[in-house]
Structures are given as structure tokens and as C-alpha cells.
Design a protein around this motif. Structure first.
Motif, PDB file in Angstrom:
ATOM      1  N   LEU A 386       7.600   8.034  16.117  1.00  0.00           N
ATOM      2  CA  LEU A 386       6.128   8.142  16.110  1.00  0.00           C
ATOM      3  C   LEU A 386       5.565   8.719  14.874  1.00  0.00           C
ATOM      4  O   LEU A 386       4.272   8.409  14.837  1.00  0.00           O
ATOM      5  CB  LEU A 386       5.893   9.334  17.236  1.00  0.00           C
ATOM      6  CG  LEU A 386       6.261   9.178  18.815  1.00  0.00           C
ATOM      7  CD1 LEU A 386       6.154  10.517  19.607  1.00  0.00           C
ATOM      8  CD2 LEU A 386       5.626   7.956  19.398  1.00  0.00           C
ATOM      9  N   LEU A 387       6.201   9.286  13.967  1.00  0.00           N
ATOM     10  CA  LEU A 387       5.624   9.597  12.678  1.00  0.00           C
ATOM     11  C   LEU A 387       6.501   8.899  11.559  1.00  0.00           C
ATOM     12  O   LEU A 387       7.870   8.799  11.786  1.00  0.00           O
ATOM     13  CB  LEU A 387       5.205  10.913  12.482  1.00  0.00           C
ATOM     14  CG  LEU A 387       4.515  11.575  13.460  1.00  0.00           C
ATOM     15  CD1 LEU A 387       4.345  13.067  12.818  1.00  0.00           C
ATOM     16  CD2 LEU A 387       3.205  11.140  13.260  1.00  0.00           C
ATOM     17  N   THR A 388       5.979   8.427  10.404  1.00  0.00           N
ATOM     18  CA  THR A 388       6.935   8.100   9.258  1.00  0.00           C
ATOM     19  C   THR A 388       6.884   9.234   8.253  1.00  0.00           C
ATOM     20  O   THR A 388       6.160  10.487   8.341  1.00  0.00           O
ATOM     21  CB  THR A 388       6.186   6.947   8.597  1.00  0.00           C
ATOM     22  OG1 THR A 388       4.590   7.502   8.041  1.00  0.00           O
ATOM     23  CG2 THR A 388       5.902   5.745   9.428  1.00  0.00           C
ATOM     24  N   LEU A 411      11.984  15.908  14.914  1.00  0.00           N
ATOM     25  CA  LEU A 411      11.004  15.085  15.608  1.00  0.00           C
ATOM     26  C   LEU A 411      11.622  14.060  16.206  1.00  0.00           C
ATOM     27  O   LEU A 411      11.452  13.862  17.574  1.00  0.00           O
ATOM     28  CB  LEU A 411       9.904  14.516  14.697  1.00  0.00           C
ATOM     29  CG  LEU A 411       9.109  13.730  15.477  1.00  0.00           C
ATOM     30  CD1 LEU A 411       8.342  14.612  16.569  1.00  0.00           C
ATOM     31  CD2 LEU A 411       8.072  13.172  14.493  1.00  0.00           C
ATOM     32  N   ASN A 412      12.540  13.338  16.030  1.00  0.00           N
ATOM     33  CA  ASN A 412      13.219  12.105  16.535  1.00  0.00           C
ATOM     34  C   ASN A 412      14.067  12.535  17.529  1.00  0.00           C
ATOM     35  O   ASN A 412      14.173  11.912  18.684  1.00  0.00           O
ATOM     36  CB  ASN A 412      13.702  11.361  15.588  1.00  0.00           C
ATOM     37  CG  ASN A 412      12.985  10.532  14.659  1.00  0.00           C
ATOM     38  OD1 ASN A 412      11.815  10.323  14.927  1.00  0.00           O
ATOM     39  ND2 ASN A 412      13.598  10.043  13.380  1.00  0.00           N
ATOM     40  N   VAL A 424      -0.054  12.516  19.122  1.00  0.00           N
ATOM     41  CA  VAL A 424      -0.479  13.899  19.189  1.00  0.00           C
ATOM     42  C   VAL A 424       0.370  14.873  19.186  1.00  0.00           C
ATOM     43  O   VAL A 424       0.504  15.893  18.758  1.00  0.00           O
ATOM     44  CB  VAL A 424      -1.823  13.761  20.058  1.00  0.00           C
ATOM     45  CG1 VAL A 424      -2.374  15.250  20.364  1.00  0.00           C
ATOM     46  CG2 VAL A 424      -3.012  12.890  19.874  1.00  0.00           C
ATOM     47  N   GLY A 425       1.258  14.687  20.195  1.00  0.00           N
ATOM     48  CA  GLY A 425       2.309  15.575  20.565  1.00  0.00           C
ATOM     49  C   GLY A 425       3.143  15.695  19.306  1.00  0.00           C
ATOM     50  O   GLY A 425       3.736  16.912  18.861  1.00  0.00           O
ATOM     51  N   ALA A 426       3.468  14.427  18.523  1.00  0.00           N
ATOM     52  CA  ALA A 426       4.296  14.638  17.528  1.00  0.00           C
ATOM     53  C   ALA A 426       3.850  15.365  16.264  1.00  0.00           C
ATOM     54  O   ALA A 426       4.546  16.203  15.850  1.00  0.00           O
ATOM     55  CB  ALA A 426       4.546  12.877  17.071  1.00  0.00           C
TER      56      ALA A 426
END
Length: 446
Positions: A386-388, A411-412, A424-426
């Protein structure tokens, strides 16, 4: 009795089909590979390649050794044809071979050349040397004897077995030159590919060859474990390999190696509690991984296979999950080892039937494995990130470094567990996690 003899490809002009290919045909088994003695190896190889749609190339152009590969979807299973110069004296050439069942040749009109009595040994399912000097001329033939016993289902003739033991002793004392590690590896791995590979490893020990191949494995002989175990460490490794192949006959070689070597670290980590007398093997998983790396490195296995085996050995003691969430975490952290890790763990457990083992404990173990398999089936591929790293650095004001990787791992994992589902949650997770772990030392990746 042998089966009806299979069809053979057309014989090149003036050729003989020799060695193992002739042996297998006489047994009623289609040869996997064909060895041809021909007047013109290069010409015969090119002609067969043209006729069958294969490719011809020189193995050793100076000595006139050529090979033809035939097309097949599975390159490793594709048959090949080897061509060597026809010897001036065929009988003399056959009598320089290792075993009588390999000292056979077949002409194009199906006449059998058998100067060493190999046909009688085939019928008796007997593995007999052509001569002791031949075995000493190439000591690799000792490993081949153990492999052929298993793969052919034959039994070494008594005098031949005695010479095998003598060859092993002479190799151990330096009286004979040891074969190249790559050649030994190929024989051992051919043995491991057989469904009865565990018996083959035991035969290596019986003949004195295991000490020359995998001496660390022998350290478990006679080392009793108790508890869940009814066998010594060495026997347990063999039984684990047997249990694996009983359930997974097509197991790839690295998985077979991992089952055999999973407890190789136990002898060197063995301790006894002076107060309770209980046996412990603390850290044998990590030590075993290091030993497996050394052992398979000596045998010149591919580096990727060695890493995979070592990681399976190191991970085989991880606890199985007690619930669905833990199962998802288990899959997330060890996805690249699955399902191989589960196969090793199952083989380990099924090879252990000591006094602490029970039907209830095996049922609980199977249930835990079922949870992992269900989680793997539910999420066969890792979720899309979800994010880099760039997103994390911009959000937290971080420079490139270990902290970014640690945040992404957390996170992952949260995404894999279903705790975070969108961008958003990430971002909220990353900010909260960073605040809660500010100043904490970096945690190693699992």
C-alpha cells in the motif's frame, strides 16, 4: 521375469548400444539415455539430431565424444544420446567396465555381447564387479554401486561388497585418490531421487562411504533423544526422508536434502541437564543450517539450492500457529519457504513416535498445519504493497536507512493480517507505529 523389451531407436550404421542402455533394454525398461559406440561419432550425432529434431554438440571433440539432446517440455527429463568412438577391441573395452550388468552391448540385429556374464547377473538381480582392479581404477564406482543397488533393486554380490569396503577404506587413508566432488554429488543425488533413498543413504554408511561424503551426518549414530523420538539422531533423519517421500514422491532434491539434514546440528549441540538428566539440543536448528551449508557446499550443489536447504533446516523448529491470525502471520513471514517448510516439519513429526508422541498430539499438529494451509490458500500471493519506501520517508521525514525497511515490514505484516486495508489506513498505521517505536533499536527481519 523381465517385461517385454521396449522399442529402440534406429541404430546408427556400424554401431553398438552399450552399458546401462543395453542393460535396461534387456530388463524390459526403456533406457532414459542411450550410449552408442560408433565409427564416426560426429557424423552419427549430427545424423540422429537431424532425423529426430534434436541438437548435436561435442562433449569432448578431441576424444570424439558427442551428445544429442532431444526436445522435451521438461529439459531435465529429455533423453540424450551419447556417441563415442567404436573401440578396436569391443570385448576388451567391455571388460574394463565396472559391473557385469554394465559390460553388455547390443548390435543392430539385436545380438548381445556379454563377455563378463552380465545376463546371468541380470536374471539373478545381482550386482557383481567385472574385476577389483576396475573398481580401484575409478573409485567413484563404489558410490555407483550403492546407487545401482537402490535404483535397480539388485543386491551386491559378497566379493564385490567386500571390495567396495576395501575401496572406501583405501580412500579414507589416502591410498586411492578421491573422485571429484561433482561426480560424487551426481551419484548421491541420483540415489536421493529414488523413492527408497533412505535405504540408499543407509547403504552408503554400510559400505563406509558416508564418512567420505557426509561425515557430519554420521555424528548422530547412537545418539539417543527420548521424548517424542524413538530413533537415534541418524535413524531419525533417514526416517524423516522416508516419511517425506511416502507422502511427496515427486519432492524436489532440495526438499529431500532438508528432510535428511534437518537435525544434523543435534550432535554438536547435545547437552544433558545435570539436575534432571534430560537431553537438550539448544540451537541445533541454526547450527544445522550452518552445517548443511558446509556439507552441500563441499558437494558443489548450486548456491540457490544450498540456501534453500539451509533456510528450511533453520526454520523447521518454528512453532505452528494456534489460531487463524497467527496462521496468516506464519504465511506472511515464511511465504518463500512454503509449502516446503510444512513438508519438512510433517516428515520430522511423523518420523518421531517416541513415548511423548500420541494420537492426540499428532492430531493437534495436523490441525495447526491445516490452519497454515488454509491461510496460504486464502492468500496464495502476497498482498499488493500500500505504501513504498519513498512514501514512508516523505510521511515520516526519514532519510534512506534501516528504519524505513523496519516500518515497511511492520506495515506489510499488518496488511497480510487484514489489520490495514487501504492507503488511508496504511498512513495512519505508519504514523502510529513510528510514534510507539520511537527510539527503539532496529529489529531484525524474520
Amino acid at each position: 521375469m523381465f517385461r517385454r523389451r521396449p522399442p529402440l531407436p534406429p541404430f546408427p550404421p556400424g554401431s553398438l548400444l552399450v552399458g546401462g542402455a543395453a542393460r535396461d533394454w534387456l530388463r524390459g525398461v526403456s533406457p532414459k539415455d542411450y550410449d552408442w559406440a560408433v565409427p564416426d561419432p560426429a557424423g552419427a550425432a549430427r545424423a540422429m539430431a537431424d532425423a529426430l529434431g534434436g541438437s548435436a554438440f561435442a562433449l569432448d571433440e578431441e576424444r570424439g565424444y558427442w551428445r544429442v539432446h532431444l526436445p522435451d517440455e521438461d529439459h531435465h527429463a529429455a533423453p540424450h544420446h551419447d556417441f563415442v568412438p567404436l573401440p578396436a577391441d569391443v570385448t576388451e573395452d567391455l571388460l574394463r567396465r565396472d559391473f557385469t550388468v554394465n559390460a553388455l552391448a547390443l548390435t543392430g540385429d539385436r545380438k548381445i555381447l556379454d563377455p563378463a556374464g552380465g545376463r546371468a547377473d541380470l536374471k539373478a538381480r545381482r550386482l557383481r564387479m567385472v574385476g577389483a582392479a576396475n573398481l580401484r581404477a575409478d573409485p567413484l564406482r563404489a558410490w555407483r554401486a550403492a546407487r545401482l543397488e537402490v535404483t535397480l533393486g539388485f543386491r551386491l554380490e559378497a566379493d564385490t561388497e567386500q571390495v567396495m569396503r576395501e575401496v572406501a577404506a583405501e580412500l579414507a587413508h589416502g591410498a586411492l585418490k578421491r573422485p571429484a566432488a561433482e561426480r560424487v554429488r551426481d551419484e548421491v543425488q541420483a540415489l536421493l531421487r529414488h523413492p527408497d533413498a533412505a535405504h540408499g543413504v543407509k547403504r552408503l554408511e554400510d559400505l563406509g562411504l558416508l564418512a567420505l561424503t557426509l561425515p557430519e551426518l554420521r555424528e548422530g549414530i547412537g545418539l539417543q533423544q527420548g521424548g517424542f523420538h524413538h530413533l537415534d539422531v541418524f535413524g531419525h533423519g533417514l526416517e524423516a526422508l522416508h516419511q517425506l517421500l511416502a507422502r511427496q514422491p515427486d519432492a524436489p532434491l532440495p526438499l529431500r536434502w532438508a528432510a535428511l539434514l534437518h537435525d544434523v546440528g543435534k550432535p554438536r549441540s547435545h547437552t544433558v541437564d545435570p539436575e534432571t538428566g534430560r537431553t537438550h539440543f539448544y540451537g541445533h536448528d541454526k547450527l544445522g543450517a550452518a552445517l548443511a551449508t558446509q556439507m552441500l557446499g563441499r558437494l558443489k550443489l548450486p548456491a540457490g539450492d544450498i540456501r534453500h536447504v539451509a533456510r528450511l533446516v533453520e526454520a523447521h523448529m518454528v512453532p505452528l500457529p494456534a489460531g487463524e491470525k497467527e496462521a496468516r502471520r506464519f504465511v506472511h513471514r515464511r511465504r518463500d519457504l512454503l509449502p516446503d517448510l510444512l513438508w519438512v516439519m510433517l516428515a520430522d513429526r511423523e518420523a518421531a513416535r517416541g513415548p511423548s508422541s500420541s494420537a492426540a498430539s499428532r492430531h493437534a499438529y495436523a490441525a495447526a498445519m491445516g490452519r497454515v494451509l488454509a491461510a496460504l490458500e486464502d492468500r496464495p500471493a502476497p498482498p499488493r504493497p500500500l505504501l513504498t519506501g519513498a512514501d514512508v520517508m516523505a510521511l515520516l521525514g526519514l532519510s534512506p536507512g534501516p528504519r524505513v525497511g523496519e516500518v515497511l515490514r511492520a506495515l506489510n505484516e499488518a496488511v497480510a493480517l487484514g489489520e490495514v486495508t487501504d492507503g488511508v489506513g496504511a498512513r495512519m498505521f505508519v504514523e502510529n507505529w513510528n510514534a510507539q517505536n520511537a527510539g527503539q533499536p532496529q529489529r531484525p527481519a524474520e
